[in-house]
Design an enzyme around this catalytic site. Sequence first.
Site, mmCIF file in Angstrom:
data_model
loop_
_atom_site.group_PDB
_atom_site.id
_atom_site.type_symbol
_atom_site.label_atom_id
_atom_site.label_comp_id
_atom_site.label_asym_id
_atom_site.label_seq_id
_atom_site.Cartn_x
_atom_site.Cartn_y
_atom_site.Cartn_z
ATOM 1 C CG ASP A 93 -1.601 5.825 0.146
ATOM 2 O OD1 ASP A 93 -1.511 5.070 0.692
ATOM 3 O OD2 ASP A 93 -2.873 6.174 -0.720
ATOM 4 N NE ARG A 130 -10.756 1.450 0.611
ATOM 5 C CZ ARG A 130 -11.821 1.330 0.489
ATOM 6 N NH1 ARG A 130 -12.711 2.355 -0.085
ATOM 7 N NH2 ARG A 130 -12.531 0.247 0.376
ATOM 8 C CG ASP A 165 0.289 -4.239 6.007
ATOM 9 O OD1 ASP A 165 0.311 -4.541 7.244
ATOM 10 O OD2 ASP A 165 0.799 -2.975 5.647
ATOM 11 C CG ASN A 181 -2.896 -8.815 14.530
ATOM 12 O OD1 ASN A 181 -2.840 -8.251 15.755
ATOM 13 N ND2 ASN A 181 -3.049 -8.362 13.581
ATOM 14 C CD GLU A 221 -3.929 -4.975 8.595
ATOM 15 O OE1 GLU A 221 -4.043 -4.614 9.834
ATOM 16 O OE2 GLU A 221 -3.558 -4.307 7.820
ATOM 17 C CG HIS A 269 -5.399 1.916 4.679
ATOM 18 N ND1 HIS A 269 -5.841 2.986 5.340
ATOM 19 C CD2 HIS A 269 -5.158 0.937 5.837
ATOM 20 C CE1 HIS A 269 -6.046 2.919 6.578
ATOM 21 N NE2 HIS A 269 -5.636 1.260 6.895
ATOM 22 N NE ARG A 318 -2.765 -14.454 11.465
ATOM 23 C CZ ARG A 318 -2.920 -13.393 11.086
ATOM 24 N NH1 ARG A 318 -2.431 -12.811 9.870
ATOM 25 N NH2 ARG A 318 -3.710 -12.283 11.939
ATOM 26 N NE ARG A 333 -1.394 -9.078 8.136
ATOM 27 C CZ ARG A 333 -1.020 -7.896 8.096
ATOM 28 N NH1 ARG A 333 0.011 -7.377 7.618
ATOM 29 N NH2 ARG A 333 -1.395 -7.080 8.950
ATOM 30 C CG ASN A 392 -1.567 1.251 1.562
ATOM 31 O OD1 ASN A 392 -2.450 1.769 0.740
ATOM 32 N ND2 ASN A 392 -1.145 2.049 2.636
HETATM 33 C C1 AAO Z 1 5.239 4.058 12.550
HETATM 34 C C2 AAO Z 1 5.150 5.001 13.917
HETATM 35 C C3 AAO Z 1 4.229 6.190 13.550
HETATM 36 C C4 AAO Z 1 4.857 6.712 12.122
HETATM 37 C C5 AAO Z 1 4.852 5.857 11.256
HETATM 38 C C6 AAO Z 1 5.653 6.620 9.810
HETATM 39 O O1 AAO Z 1 4.385 4.184 14.873
HETATM 40 O O2 AAO Z 1 4.204 6.964 14.505
HETATM 41 O O3 AAO Z 1 3.702 7.849 12.166
HETATM 42 O O4 AAO Z 1 5.607 4.708 11.467
HETATM 43 O O5 AAO Z 1 6.935 6.865 10.163
HETATM 44 C C7 AAO Z 1 2.874 -0.611 12.073
HETATM 45 C C8 AAO Z 1 2.754 -0.031 13.011
HETATM 46 C C9 AAO Z 1 2.701 1.573 12.998
HETATM 47 C C10 AAO Z 1 3.947 2.004 12.467
HETATM 48 C C11 AAO Z 1 4.048 1.410 10.812
HETATM 49 C C12 AAO Z 1 5.116 1.914 9.974
HETATM 50 O O6 AAO Z 1 1.710 -0.467 13.665
HETATM 51 O O7 AAO Z 1 2.864 2.129 14.399
HETATM 52 O O8 AAO Z 1 4.262 3.412 12.064
HETATM 53 O O9 AAO Z 1 3.953 -0.169 11.025
HETATM 54 O O10 AAO Z 1 6.372 1.619 10.580
HETATM 55 C C13 AAO Z 1 -4.561 0.885 10.849
HETATM 56 C C14 AAO Z 1 -4.558 -0.033 9.561
HETATM 57 C C15 AAO Z 1 -4.095 -1.192 9.415
HETATM 58 C C16 AAO Z 1 -2.771 -1.219 10.555
HETATM 59 C C17 AAO Z 1 -2.932 -0.652 11.909
HETATM 60 C C18 AAO Z 1 -1.929 -0.675 12.825
HETATM 61 O O11 AAO Z 1 -6.039 0.019 9.000
HETATM 62 O O12 AAO Z 1 -3.821 -1.476 8.129
HETATM 63 O O13 AAO Z 1 -3.378 0.626 11.772
HETATM 64 N N1 AAO Z 1 -2.126 -2.637 10.325
HETATM 65 C C19 AAO Z 1 -1.212 -2.969 9.465
HETATM 66 C C20 AAO Z 1 -0.032 -3.762 10.068
HETATM 67 C C21 AAO Z 1 0.914 -2.845 11.012
HETATM 68 C C22 AAO Z 1 1.440 -1.609 10.288
HETATM 69 C C23 AAO Z 1 0.873 -1.277 9.145
HETATM 70 C C24 AAO Z 1 -0.387 -1.743 8.565
HETATM 71 C C25 AAO Z 1 1.432 -0.325 8.133
HETATM 72 O O14 AAO Z 1 -0.504 -4.984 10.464
HETATM 73 O O15 AAO Z 1 1.770 -3.620 11.902
HETATM 74 O O16 AAO Z 1 1.805 -0.646 11.098
HETATM 75 O O17 AAO Z 1 2.139 -1.126 7.111
HETATM 76 C C26 AAO Z 1 -9.164 1.896 13.480
HETATM 77 C C27 AAO Z 1 -9.232 1.749 12.298
HETATM 78 C C28 AAO Z 1 -8.120 0.661 11.652
HETATM 79 C C29 AAO Z 1 -6.767 1.392 11.849
HETATM 80 C C30 AAO Z 1 -6.697 1.518 13.799
HETATM 81 C C31 AAO Z 1 -5.290 1.805 14.244
HETATM 82 O O18 AAO Z 1 -9.216 0.969 14.369
HETATM 83 O O19 AAO Z 1 -10.304 0.835 12.102
HETATM 84 O O20 AAO Z 1 -7.978 0.382 10.262
HETATM 85 O O21 AAO Z 1 -5.846 0.428 11.729
HETATM 86 O O22 AAO Z 1 -7.675 2.498 13.814
HETATM 87 O O23 AAO Z 1 -5.013 3.412 13.441
HETATM 88 C C32 AAO Z 1 -11.372 0.485 18.133
HETATM 89 C C33 AAO Z 1 -12.148 0.507 16.859
HETATM 90 C C34 AAO Z 1 -11.271 0.360 15.882
HETATM 91 C C35 AAO Z 1 -10.167 1.307 15.705
HETATM 92 C C36 AAO Z 1 -9.237 1.019 16.803
HETATM 93 C C37 AAO Z 1 -8.129 1.886 17.184
HETATM 94 O O24 AAO Z 1 -11.174 -0.801 18.438
HETATM 95 O O25 AAO Z 1 -13.365 0.053 16.810
HETATM 96 O O26 AAO Z 1 -11.857 0.258 14.608
HETATM 97 O O27 AAO Z 1 -10.116 1.361 18.195
HETATM 98 O O28 AAO Z 1 -8.600 3.368 17.225
#
Ligand code: AAO
Length: 511
Positions: free
Chosen positions: A182, A173, A212, A313, A248, A216, A352, A210, A115
């Site tokens: 992006d 997106r 990722d 996870n 994901e 988005h 998983r 998977r 992405n």
């Molecule tokens: C790092 C730093 C950041 C910096 C960035 C860029 O931490 O501060 O800005 O670098 O320099 C992982 C880490 C990130 C890291 C990133 C890149 O988790 O911290 O950032 O690597 O190094 C969203 C996405 C989902 C994503 C998830 C973490 O939709 O795709 O965030 N997961 C994957 C991977 C993950 C990875 C990435 C994607 C990026 O598994 O390891 O990030 O490649 C809501 C939304 C979700 C959203 C969450 C979190 O969820 O629905 O879509 O996930 O927010 O932002 C309740 C709600 C629920 C909500 C949740 C949290 O539960 O019901 O919907 O609260 O608010």
Amino acid sequence: MKFFLLLSAIGFCWAQYAPNTKSGLTSIVHLFEWRWVDIALECERYLAPKGFGGVQVSPPNENVVITNPSRPWWERYQPVSYKLCTRSGNENEFKDMVTRCNNVGVHIYVDAVINHMSGSGVAAGTSSTCGSYFNPGTRDFPAVPYSAWDFNDGKCKTENGGIESYNDPFQIRDCRLVGLLDLALEKDYVRSTVAEYLNRLIDIGVAGFRIDASKHMWPGVMKAILDKLHNLNTTWFPEGSKPFIYQEVIDLGSESIQSSEYFGNGHVTEFKYGAKLGTVLRKWNGEKMAYLKNWGEGWGFMPSDRALVFVDNHDNQRGHGAGGASILTFWDPRLYKMAVGFMLAHPYGFTRVMSSYRWARHFVNGQDVNDWIGPPNNNGVIKEVTINPDTTCGNDWVCEHRWRQIRNMVMFRNVVDGQPFTNWWDNGSNQVAFGRGSRGFIVFNNDDWTLSSTLQTGLPAGTYCDVISGDKVGGDCTGIKVYVSGDGNASFFISNSAEDPFIAIHAESKL
Ligand code: AAO
């Protein structure tokens, strides 16, 4: 019309929905942050003999080396190029792992980060796992190559270029997820470049991906990429096999984007699964195990044949992603084993198993400020997964998949594969039991009192070894024995203070 129906039926069975695990193998394990050399060994010495179908590996492509904080696990979600060159190993080691795992019937599933590239604020230079130069400021990734044209800067309408609202599908997106650059995946060049990367992996012998951050990417754009993918390598897979795809997408039911938008592309992660199961086992919000009788679609989950399910996870075991405090992890071993046991016994979804490393948690105001800590390492070099005499792992690798209760339930799921969900019993509270046809039966006691009941197991008469408290070894049980009588009934006794308050028996644990 008939011809079309036939074609779509074949498509349904043979397309990207088939997990491509060897026949009879029903689960994969995420060996989070493991080195390729250790995964190759684990396939041969443990996963194949114990009935695991595959391994989800951490992203294999070159990523940013983050030094502040020092080498967080999440640096692997910031791509610099598609060279197979990371802390887990180089291209030759990756190929060797895929070959050796495939040769013992354990397949490899790659975490594909397509992405975006690195964070927009990362400094230009060669701080990358293979030393490739990149400049996030000018959007220059010459080792791919991508340039400013290949990113969505012009398309995103928010002020700072990032996602500000999860209720606007266009932002989600077309804008940056946590500042990550992006990619303009609607451009044919970008699509083709991504597809080329995935095809290189397919040709090496991987079985699926998977995807990722699928939420988005527009589902139609993803489909255009998937349509460019090769069939799997015929050295190990039947002619015409397509890569298994699981996307994901975090959909807990409250946002504008729904998992169902992605069903046409493959499976989707069901995040409600772990969040709800954790709530039930913790007995929060008045939940109890008796309510699990209609677990699955009955709980508002996606159709079983689209769901990739897991208890925790790599994100939500440390407060990233979604699910919150209800998520069970290895830090709560007793409830965690029950949750994983329930998941592996229940027919819903494709399962998983998580395999983690331990880190120094440090909570400040309920938040783990050490949620960034990377895998066990020496000056940044990932430590070997050592194996202790008792078969557990050393060097701070948790290896949940080697815990007897979990490992044996992976086998249980294989043994009961294809059998219906039968003989449900509950006490109206937190004592429940169910069977899988005539092949397996499981009983849980999550109440604060003893379970003592005679239950219909559906199994043939005989003496069975409980695979939670022990194993069947050389014609005897090392743990509890269960006696099933001619009418299928058996008496169960489970103390609420038992180390593991559940019992599972199956056709192959019969003496
Ligand atoms: C790092 C730093 C950041 C910096 C960035 C860029 O931490 O501060 O800005 O670098 O320099 C992982 C880490 C990130 C890291 C990133 C890149 O988790 O911290 O950032 O690597 O190094 C969203 C996405 C989902 C994503 C998830 C973490 O939709 O795709 O965030 N997961 C994957 C991977 C993950 C990875 C990435 C994607 C990026 O598994 O390891 O990030 O490649 C809501 C939304 C979700 C959203 C969450 C979190 O969820 O629905 O879509 O996930 O927010 O932002 C309740 C709600 C629920 C909500 C949740 C949290 O539960 O019901 O919907 O609260 O608010």
